[in-house]
Design an enzyme around this catalytic site. Structure first.
Site, PDB file in Angstrom:
ATOM      1  N   ASP A  48       0.826  -1.203   0.000  1.00 49.09           N
ATOM      2  CA  ASP A  48       0.000   0.000   0.000  1.00 49.09           C
ATOM      3  C   ASP A  48       0.864   1.259   0.000  1.00 49.09           C
ATOM      4  OD1 ASP A  48      -2.769   1.230   0.472  1.00 49.09           O
ATOM      5  OD2 ASP A  48      -1.551   2.133   2.053  1.00 49.09           O
ATOM      6  N   GLU A  69       0.529  -1.348  -5.064  1.00 46.35           N
ATOM      7  CA  GLU A  69      -0.614  -0.441  -5.097  1.00 46.35           C
ATOM      8  C   GLU A  69      -0.067   0.927  -5.491  1.00 46.35           C
ATOM      9  OE1 GLU A  69      -3.428   2.585  -3.652  1.00 46.35           O
ATOM     10  OE2 GLU A  69      -1.561   2.150  -2.608  1.00 46.35           O
TER      11      GLU A  69
END
Length: 647
Positions: free
Chosen positions: A276, A318
């Site tokens: 992330d 991501e």
């Protein structure tokens, strides 16, 4: 890296010669990726870092459970496991899907019945209490949210999934931790070691210099990129929210901490880490502090460490960035195929919705043609919708080549999907309006954005049919494009916007919760019963049945292996997207009609690739391409391969 004296010293850490051989062979294979990447980032500090790193890796290797070691060997023998056509992902919040981790374990029959091979459970590591950015403000990487269960429950779920051939995917937040994380608490208490884990400035001089080139991620509720903290006595870098403290990856201790965390979670059964906010981890004055070269060096080093200890593990980046930047997260040049095994194809998702609204695929064609080829060993994560908002990531250059104004088209899409544009079928909500840039992102479930909510309210059978066809068209594209198609929880049941999010205080300020409903198990059971009775007739059952059919066909179609790229085949009709895939078993051409009109597509464009006859794998029909045209019904999808059988 693997010198004779080092190999001898390391061998002494093993009681079993086979384990020693395994570790040393992997270290020999991936050691240069690890050491060279770290030297490029940390310079003279690397040698000491490697010594400490080897201790962490040896400990994790010895602690790795036997069934996961077996999985390591299986994955080394089948490195394309994420690229196979039978690989389908499912994305859900554990609590909204089944209440707890044990509850998820009780729903594995459902996932297996869908053909899921990859389960991404949204952030479930213990976040800060209260506001936590949907779980992305992690307070403890080694604990699970108490309402979901324990780390032992997570391990048990991973074992249950593994027994059904389903890989557990978890978020690993790399850019920041919660202000309440132990590291941040020690930094606030004045511990110099942990203050160096973060970017803390005594006055506004440096923050103001950085702000000159930094964008704002959440301009509505978290403007700026720095927050004053009284306890820390300084301005803390907080890209996303004031309670999320950005980490200082220039400190090798931070790298070491995350290797330890990755290997710990891998030994708990996590098989894929969604990295992330990976684009943000390296800061550089005078830039956006995104996509810096050190990001790829550090990711390559993290991957090398994981490959040595737990080669069953894969990384998914991501990185919601421009195509020219995105390809680096899969690897270019010296990093080719050595960074992440997977990355989100955000542009594909954006272009799906753009083409539905405009009934035109010219921009779609230009956007795909602008993508450089990916490493053949990597794959895309492709999706219709996700947990996040839709940001209209459309470049002005792509738009210009398609004869459009970039700002104008982005404005149109925001108007269309918020329902403001005359004749729009969509029901979406504007998220994070930025008056300075005109940026208006959109929240909403796939079904509501595709028109099903509006159609059901009108009760118009024609509108309902169009909405069902739109949803199945979108799924056909992601299932046929090549990559891991990611089904967002509830999309298989055409679940609509959940406006009750406004009744939950911690959700009310963030309208992305409108498309994060709780799983409707009663609806799932009703759909199952309807399908068992015979031909499904409700819109939800039609979507579910159609999607399950698409999934079955995908599993049986080797042409969809993700090592093969989809290339644009220029379409003679702007309403139709044509994609070509060159597989060793033969060429495939996919045709997608993005309009509610029947399109008579000139046959020559297909005949020149497939010959005189082609079979549509979705319907089983054989098309004669020596005729002038091929009829494409509204929102129809074709997956065509060569056929020797005449009509």
């Amino acid at each position: 890296m693997l010198k004779t004296d080092l190999a001898a010293r390391l061998r002494g850490a093993f009681d079993d010669d086979r384990d020693a051989d395994t570790f040393l062979l992997r270290l020999e294979r991936y050691g240069d990726d690890l050491s060279q990447s770290l030297h490029a980032v940390y310079g003279e500090a690397t040698d000491e870092l490697l010594e400490r790193l080897l201790e962490v890796m040896l400990h994790a290797f010895h602690a790795r459970p036997a069934d996961l070691r077996r999985l390591d060997e299986a994955r080394l023998l089948r490195p394309d496991w994420l690229q196979a056509p039978e690989m389908v992902g499912y994305v859900a919040y554990a609590d909204r899907f089944a209440g707890t981790l044990k509850g998820v374990g009780e729903r594995l029959d459902y996932l297996e019945g869908l053909g899921v091979g990859y389960l991404h459970l949204m952030p479930l590591l213990r976040p800060r209490e209260g506001e936590n950015d949907g779980g992305y403000a992690v307070a403890d990487y080694r604990a699970v949210r108490p309402d979901l269960g324990t780390m032992d429950d997570l391990s048990a779920l991973a074992r249950g999934l593994r027994g059904r051939g389903i890989s557990l995917v978890l978020d690993l937040v790399l850019n920041h931790v919660a202000r309440e994380h132990e590291w941040a608490q020690k930094a606030r208490a004045g511990d110099p070691k942990y203050r160096d884990y973060f970017h803390i400035f005594p006055n506004r001089a440096a923050p103001d210099a950085y702000e000159m080139t930094l964008p704002e991620v959440f301009p509505d509720f978290a403007p700026g990129n720095f927050t004053w903290d009284d306890a820390a006595g300084g301005w803390v870098w907080t890209t996303f929210n004031s309670y999320q403290w950005d980490l200082n990856w220039a400190n090798p201790d931070v790298f070491l901490e995350f290797v330890d965390i990755i290997l710990h979670l891998a030994n708990r059964g996590v098989e894929v880490f969604r990295l992330d906010a990976i684009a943000f981890i390296w800061k550089r004055l005078g830039t956006t502090s995104q996509n810096q070269p050190e990001v790829h060096l550090l990711t390559r080093a993290l991957r090398a460490a994981a490959r040595i200890v737990a080669p069953a593990v894969a990384f998914k980046a991501e990185a919601i960035v421009a195509p020219a930047d995105l390809i680096h997260y899969l690897g270019r040049g010296v990093h080719y195929g050595k960074v992440s095994e997977m990355a989100y194809h955000n542009s594909l998702m954006v272009q799906l919705w753009s083409s539905l609204a405009s009934r035109n695929t010219r921009l779609f064609e230009e956007a795909l043609r602008a993508f450089p080829p990916k490493p053949t060993s990597t794959t895309w994560g492709v999706y219709v919708r996700c947990h996040d908002d839709i940001g209209w990531a459309i470049s002005d250059e792509d738009a210009a080549r398609a004869g459009l104004s970039g700002p104008g088209h982005r404005h149109f899409l925001s108007d269309f999907y918020s329902g403001e544009f005359p004749g729009s079928f969509a029901r979406g909500l504007v998220f994070q309006y930025n008056p300075e840039t005109g940026d208006r992102r959109i929240s909403g479930s796939a079904a509501s954005l595709a028109g099903l909510e509006e159609a059901l309210e009108t009760g118009d059978p024609g509108r309902i049919d169009d909405a069902v066809r739109r949803l199945l068209l979108l799924h056909a594209v992601i299932l046929g494009f090549g990559g891991v198609p990611l089904l967002y929880m509830g999309d298989e049941l055409a679940m609509l916007n959940d406006y009750a999010f406004e009744d939950v205080p911690e959700h009310a300020p963030d309208n992305r919760w409108v498309h994060r409903p709780r799983m409707d198990w009663a609806l799932a059971e009703a759909v199952r019963a309807e399908e068992e009775e015979g031909t499904p007739h409700t819109p939800v059952a039609r979507v579910n049945t159609g999607l399950r059919h698409l999934l079955r066909v995908r599993r049986e179609t080797p042409h969809l292996h993700a090592s093969i790229e989809s290339h644009v085949l220029l379409s003679p009709d702007g309403r139709v997207l044509l994609l070509r895939r060159e597989h060793p078993l033969g060429t495939m051409v996919q045709a997608y009609n993005f309009s509610e009109d029947a399109v008579m597509l000139p046959s020559y464009v297909l005949r020149g690739v497939l010959g005189d006859h082609a079979q549509d794998r979705l319907s089983g029909s054989v098309f004669s391409l020596d005729r002038p045209t091929v009829r494409l019904d509204p929102y129809r999808a074709l997956w065509l391969t060569t056929s020797e059988v005449p009509v």
